[in-house]
Design a protein around this motif. Structure first.
Motif, PDB file in Angstrom:
ATOM      1  N   HIS A  95      37.757  -5.317  23.377  1.00  0.00           N
ATOM      2  CA  HIS A  95      38.684  -4.424  24.072  1.00  0.00           C
ATOM      3  C   HIS A  95      39.097  -3.242  23.195  1.00  0.00           C
ATOM      4  O   HIS A  95      39.913  -2.419  23.627  1.00  0.00           O
ATOM      5  CB  HIS A  95      39.926  -5.187  24.517  1.00  0.00           C
ATOM      6  CG  HIS A  95      39.664  -6.095  25.682  1.00  0.00           C
ATOM      7  ND1 HIS A  95      40.670  -6.725  26.369  1.00  0.00           N
ATOM      8  CD2 HIS A  95      38.514  -6.484  26.279  1.00  0.00           C
ATOM      9  CE1 HIS A  95      40.146  -7.466  27.344  1.00  0.00           C
ATOM     10  NE2 HIS A  95      38.840  -7.328  27.297  1.00  0.00           N
ATOM     11  N   GLY A  96      38.563  -3.204  21.996  1.00  0.00           N
ATOM     12  CA  GLY A  96      38.853  -2.089  21.114  1.00  0.00           C
ATOM     13  C   GLY A  96      38.058  -2.211  19.843  1.00  0.00           C
ATOM     14  O   GLY A  96      37.585  -3.297  19.487  1.00  0.00           O
ATOM     15  N   VAL A  97      37.887  -1.088  19.154  1.00  0.00           N
ATOM     16  CA  VAL A  97      37.144  -1.078  17.895  1.00  0.00           C
ATOM     17  C   VAL A  97      37.997  -0.457  16.801  1.00  0.00           C
ATOM     18  O   VAL A  97      38.730   0.507  17.029  1.00  0.00           O
ATOM     19  CB  VAL A  97      35.805  -0.319  18.012  1.00  0.00           C
ATOM     20  CG1 VAL A  97      34.845  -1.054  18.910  1.00  0.00           C
ATOM     21  CG2 VAL A  97      36.016   1.104  18.505  1.00  0.00           C
ATOM     22  N   ILE A  98      37.906  -1.052  15.627  1.00  0.00           N
ATOM     23  CA  ILE A  98      38.489  -0.464  14.423  1.00  0.00           C
ATOM     24  C   ILE A  98      37.332   0.147  13.653  1.00  0.00           C
ATOM     25  O   ILE A  98      36.394  -0.554  13.266  1.00  0.00           O
ATOM     26  CB  ILE A  98      39.233  -1.522  13.591  1.00  0.00           C
ATOM     27  CG1 ILE A  98      40.410  -2.087  14.401  1.00  0.00           C
ATOM     28  CG2 ILE A  98      39.727  -0.921  12.280  1.00  0.00           C
ATOM     29  CD1 ILE A  98      41.220  -3.140  13.673  1.00  0.00           C
ATOM     30  N   VAL A  99      37.388   1.453  13.464  1.00  0.00           N
ATOM     31  CA  VAL A  99      36.270   2.207  12.896  1.00  0.00           C
ATOM     32  C   VAL A  99      36.575   2.546  11.434  1.00  0.00           C
ATOM     33  O   VAL A  99      37.565   3.232  11.152  1.00  0.00           O
ATOM     34  CB  VAL A  99      36.022   3.496  13.692  1.00  0.00           C
ATOM     35  CG1 VAL A  99      34.813   4.246  13.136  1.00  0.00           C
ATOM     36  CG2 VAL A  99      35.826   3.184  15.173  1.00  0.00           C
ATOM     37  N   PRO A 100      35.771   2.072  10.478  1.00  0.00           N
ATOM     38  CA  PRO A 100      36.077   2.297   9.061  1.00  0.00           C
ATOM     39  C   PRO A 100      35.739   3.712   8.601  1.00  0.00           C
ATOM     40  O   PRO A 100      34.937   4.416   9.209  1.00  0.00           O
ATOM     41  CB  PRO A 100      35.180   1.279   8.361  1.00  0.00           C
ATOM     42  CG  PRO A 100      34.002   1.135   9.276  1.00  0.00           C
ATOM     43  CD  PRO A 100      34.572   1.249  10.671  1.00  0.00           C
ATOM     44  N   MET A 101      36.392   4.094   7.493  1.00  0.00           N
ATOM     45  CA  MET A 101      36.069   5.310   6.749  1.00  0.00           C
ATOM     46  C   MET A 101      36.011   6.567   7.628  1.00  0.00           C
ATOM     47  O   MET A 101      35.035   7.330   7.582  1.00  0.00           O
ATOM     48  CB  MET A 101      34.737   5.126   6.009  1.00  0.00           C
ATOM     49  CG  MET A 101      34.748   4.016   4.985  1.00  0.00           C
ATOM     50  SD  MET A 101      35.800   4.417   3.563  1.00  0.00           S
ATOM     51  CE  MET A 101      35.584   2.931   2.546  1.00  0.00           C
ATOM     52  N   VAL A 102      37.035   6.784   8.409  1.00  0.00           N
ATOM     53  CA  VAL A 102      37.117   8.008   9.206  1.00  0.00           C
ATOM     54  C   VAL A 102      37.776   9.077   8.339  1.00  0.00           C
ATOM     55  O   VAL A 102      38.934   8.949   7.946  1.00  0.00           O
ATOM     56  CB  VAL A 102      37.914   7.786  10.502  1.00  0.00           C
ATOM     57  CG1 VAL A 102      38.068   9.101  11.266  1.00  0.00           C
ATOM     58  CG2 VAL A 102      37.221   6.740  11.372  1.00  0.00           C
ATOM     59  N   ASP A 103      37.024  10.121   8.026  1.00  0.00           N
ATOM     60  CA  ASP A 103      37.482  11.137   7.080  1.00  0.00           C
ATOM     61  C   ASP A 103      37.897  12.449   7.729  1.00  0.00           C
ATOM     62  O   ASP A 103      38.639  13.226   7.121  1.00  0.00           O
ATOM     63  CB  ASP A 103      36.377  11.438   6.055  1.00  0.00           C
ATOM     64  CG  ASP A 103      36.122  10.270   5.115  1.00  0.00           C
ATOM     65  OD1 ASP A 103      37.059   9.488   4.873  1.00  0.00           O
ATOM     66  OD2 ASP A 103      34.981  10.140   4.632  1.00  0.00           O
ATOM     67  N   THR A 104      37.400  12.721   8.932  1.00  0.00           N
ATOM     68  CA  THR A 104      37.662  14.010   9.569  1.00  0.00           C
ATOM     69  C   THR A 104      37.968  13.828  11.048  1.00  0.00           C
ATOM     70  O   THR A 104      37.645  12.796  11.645  1.00  0.00           O
ATOM     71  CB  THR A 104      36.448  14.946   9.436  1.00  0.00           C
ATOM     72  OG1 THR A 104      35.363  14.415  10.206  1.00  0.00           O
ATOM     73  CG2 THR A 104      36.025  15.122   7.984  1.00  0.00           C
ATOM     74  N   ALA A 105      38.554  14.867  11.625  1.00  0.00           N
ATOM     75  CA  ALA A 105      38.822  14.850  13.060  1.00  0.00           C
ATOM     76  C   ALA A 105      37.521  14.816  13.847  1.00  0.00           C
ATOM     77  O   ALA A 105      37.455  14.210  14.924  1.00  0.00           O
ATOM     78  CB  ALA A 105      39.655  16.071  13.449  1.00  0.00           C
ATOM     79  N   ALA A 106      36.478  15.442  13.330  1.00  0.00           N
ATOM     80  CA  ALA A 106      35.184  15.431  14.016  1.00  0.00           C
ATOM     81  C   ALA A 106      34.628  14.016  14.087  1.00  0.00           C
ATOM     82  O   ALA A 106      34.094  13.594  15.122  1.00  0.00           O
ATOM     83  CB  ALA A 106      34.204  16.358  13.298  1.00  0.00           C
TER      84      ALA A 106
END
Length: 260
Positions: A88-99
């Motif tokens: 029902h949801g994902v935790i996404v690692p190492m997000v560095d930018t808005a893009a």
């Protein structure tokens, strides 16, 4: 589908979850039946594979606990696959930018909002075609802030359309800040936490934290976090086993080796 944990975050209600590192459906089902608000199955660092996930998510589907998955990376393929399996949801690692955050959010949503490919195996099984009508508003996209670059861009990441929450991995954030792992009292770390939480509040989204102990998890609430993990399946087993052994022997619990 109805994402109970996401509904809590949207109304500002504090929620408590647990982290699943072991591929044992009985452990997961036990925790779900203990009334945790959500469980996160860790495909990045946990001892789980995608095939394990196909048994673990159904194991908790008879409860009100929301299944989340930390994916191994931010690719659309990795995100779409776990959503099709019933997350029902994902935790996404190492997000560095808005893009990068925007790409993750798009991978969570069907067109025209995003670019998720249609093939929700478990969603169609449980909800039929109504899944397609509700999934975009019920899937949670959670971006992890754990690097210096991510922290520098945290306000833009939090404001990205489709991002529902930010999540902090404390030790990786220490690495990212160049401070000793576990030095959570370091002024640089506390300032980073305050900045992340403030960014989520301004953007109107939730803030989450990986709690290394019930004590740190409880303290997170006072820091402004909306959701936090109270511990991991491995830690719960270790703590319970150590406490039981100490009680029978009449000794103090022995400090267990290892973490998580």
């Amino acid at each position: 589908m109805k994402n109970a944990a996401l509904a809590q975050w949207r109304t500002g209600e504090f929620s408590v979850g647990a982290w699943i590192n072991l591929p044992d459906l009985h452990n997961a089902e036990t925790l779900a039946r203990m009334d945790y608000d959500w469980l996160c199955f860790d495909l990045q660092h946990g001892l789980l594979s995608y095939s394990h996930l196909l048994a673990l998510i159904p194991a908790i589907s008879a409860t009100d606990t929301t299944p989340l998955v930390r994916v191994a990376d931010s690719s659309a393929a990795a995100i779409g696959r776990v959503l099709d399996a019933g997350a029902h949801g994902v935790i996404v690692p190492m997000v560095d930018t808005a893009a990068q955050a925007a790409q993750a959010a798009a991978a969570c949503r069907y067109p025209p909002t995003g670019n998720r490919s249609c093939g929700p195996m478990r969603g169609l099984l449980t909800d039929g075609m109504t899944y397609l009508a509700t999934a975009n508003s019920e899937i949670a996209c959670i971006a992890m802030i754990e690097t210096a670059e991510g922290l520098a861009n945290v306000e833009a990441i939090a404001a990205t359309e489709g991002v529902d929450a930010l999540f902090v991995g404390p030790v990786d954030l220490c690495f990212g800040l160049g401070i000793k792992p576990g030095d959570f009292a370091n002024p640089a770390f506390t300032a980073a936490i305050e900045r992340i939480v403030a960014a989520t509040h301004r953007a109107g989204i939730a803030a989450g934290l990986f709690g290394y102990s019930p004590e740190t998890a409880k303290a997170a609430r006072d820091q402004g976090f909306n959701f936090v993990s109270a511990g991991t399946d491995i830690a719960f087993m270790r703590q319970g086993a150590a406490g039981a052994l100490a009680t029978v022997r009449g000794t103090e619990p022995r400090a267990a080796r290892g973490g998580y």
